[in-house]
Design an enzyme around this catalytic site. Structure first.
Site, PDB file in Angstrom:
ATOM      1  N   LEU A 211      40.728  45.432  41.641  1.00  0.00           N
ATOM      2  CA  LEU A 211      41.689  44.690  42.727  1.00  0.00           C
ATOM      3  C   LEU A 211      42.883  45.956  42.860  1.00  0.00           C
ATOM      4  O   LEU A 211      43.327  46.358  43.968  1.00  0.00           O
ATOM      5  CB  LEU A 211      42.112  43.517  42.320  1.00  0.00           C
ATOM      6  CG  LEU A 211      40.905  42.520  42.697  1.00  0.00           C
ATOM      7  CD1 LEU A 211      41.564  41.122  42.247  1.00  0.00           C
ATOM      8  CD2 LEU A 211      40.399  42.310  43.697  1.00  0.00           C
TER       9      LEU A 211
ATOM     10  N   VAL B 232      38.356  43.190  33.805  1.00  0.00           N
ATOM     11  CA  VAL B 232      37.803  44.179  34.569  1.00  0.00           C
ATOM     12  C   VAL B 232      38.211  43.945  36.231  1.00  0.00           C
ATOM     13  O   VAL B 232      38.887  44.868  36.854  1.00  0.00           O
ATOM     14  CB  VAL B 232      36.353  44.396  34.715  1.00  0.00           C
ATOM     15  CG1 VAL B 232      35.863  45.505  35.757  1.00  0.00           C
ATOM     16  CG2 VAL B 232      35.939  44.768  33.443  1.00  0.00           C
ATOM     17  N   CYS B 233      38.326  42.642  36.452  1.00  0.00           N
ATOM     18  CA  CYS B 233      38.742  42.398  37.915  1.00  0.00           C
ATOM     19  C   CYS B 233      40.106  42.882  38.477  1.00  0.00           C
ATOM     20  O   CYS B 233      39.981  43.530  39.333  1.00  0.00           O
ATOM     21  CB  CYS B 233      38.621  40.730  38.051  1.00  0.00           C
ATOM     22  SG  CYS B 233      36.979  40.157  37.632  1.00  0.00           S
ATOM     23  N   PRO B 234      41.099  42.594  37.494  1.00  0.00           N
ATOM     24  CA  PRO B 234      42.510  43.163  37.835  1.00  0.00           C
ATOM     25  C   PRO B 234      42.672  44.645  38.296  1.00  0.00           C
ATOM     26  O   PRO B 234      43.302  45.307  38.889  1.00  0.00           O
ATOM     27  CB  PRO B 234      43.594  42.792  37.021  1.00  0.00           C
ATOM     28  CG  PRO B 234      42.646  42.372  35.667  1.00  0.00           C
ATOM     29  CD  PRO B 234      41.276  41.944  36.178  1.00  0.00           C
TER      30      PRO B 234
END
Length: 188
Positions: free
Chosen positions: A52, A47-49
């Site tokens: 970002l 999920v993080c990328p």
């Protein structure tokens, strides 16, 4: 749990990675302009990328509002660099990626999951004086919207500049605001 609105940023020093370079960042870097601290669990995840990338795509809008974004994870700045080297999405990130392997920032903001060594998905908006004016904390599996965060930043700036007016739900710049008074009670 006590709320964090108006809590003042405490002193800190962490390394950060930005566009191929690394350097120390301190609380002084976050003063004099609006700042977003965008905590996420870890580099090289799922999920993080997406979050970002979403922030990167909205970055010009944040800059236009005199706001710098600081993403924060418990990884080192070396891991941030390795992630940027391995991913075109991360390589394109224009804002500083702060390294918090000792949990200094995550503890200061109350979002460190001690046993996992990761931060919750948490977003903090600080005014130019380094005080929290908005925050939200998510479970690890729930991604955030940069567009909605930008809208909230715009509303926070408007309220800071026009203290006699407030922004209703879904407000966007240029739309009508409200001036609190007894005349409005029960009419909206």
């Amino acid at each position: 749990m006590a709320h964090m609105i108006n809590k003042e940023l405490e002193p800190f020093s962490v390394m950060g990675y930005r566009c191929g370079d690394s350097r120390p960042y301190t609380q002084e870097d976050l003063l004099g302009h609006w700042s977003v601290l965008f905590f996420y669990p870890a580099d090289f995840t799922f999920v993080c990328p997406t979050e970002l990338k979403d922030l990167s795509e909205q970055y010009e809008g944040f800059q236009a509002e005199d706001c710098e974004i600081y993403s924060v994870s418990e990884d080192t700045h070396f891991v941030h660099k390795a992630w940027a080297d391995a991913s075109d999405t991360i390589k394109a990130i224009p804002f500083p990626m702060l390294a918090d392997p000792a949990g200094v920032l995550a503890r200061q903001f109350g979002v460190l999951l001690e046993e996992e060594g990761q931060a919750l998905r948490a977003t903090f908006l600080l005014n130019p004086q380094g005080r929290i004016v908005l925050y939200e904390i998510h479970d690890l599996g729930i991604g955030r919207s940069a567009q909605e965060l930008l809208r909230k930043l715009q509303a926070a700036r408007f309220v800071a500049e026009h203290g006699d007016q407030v922004c209703p739900a879904h407000w966007h710049p240029g739309e009508e605001t409200l001036t609190p008074s007894l005349d409005l009670v029960g009419l909206l």
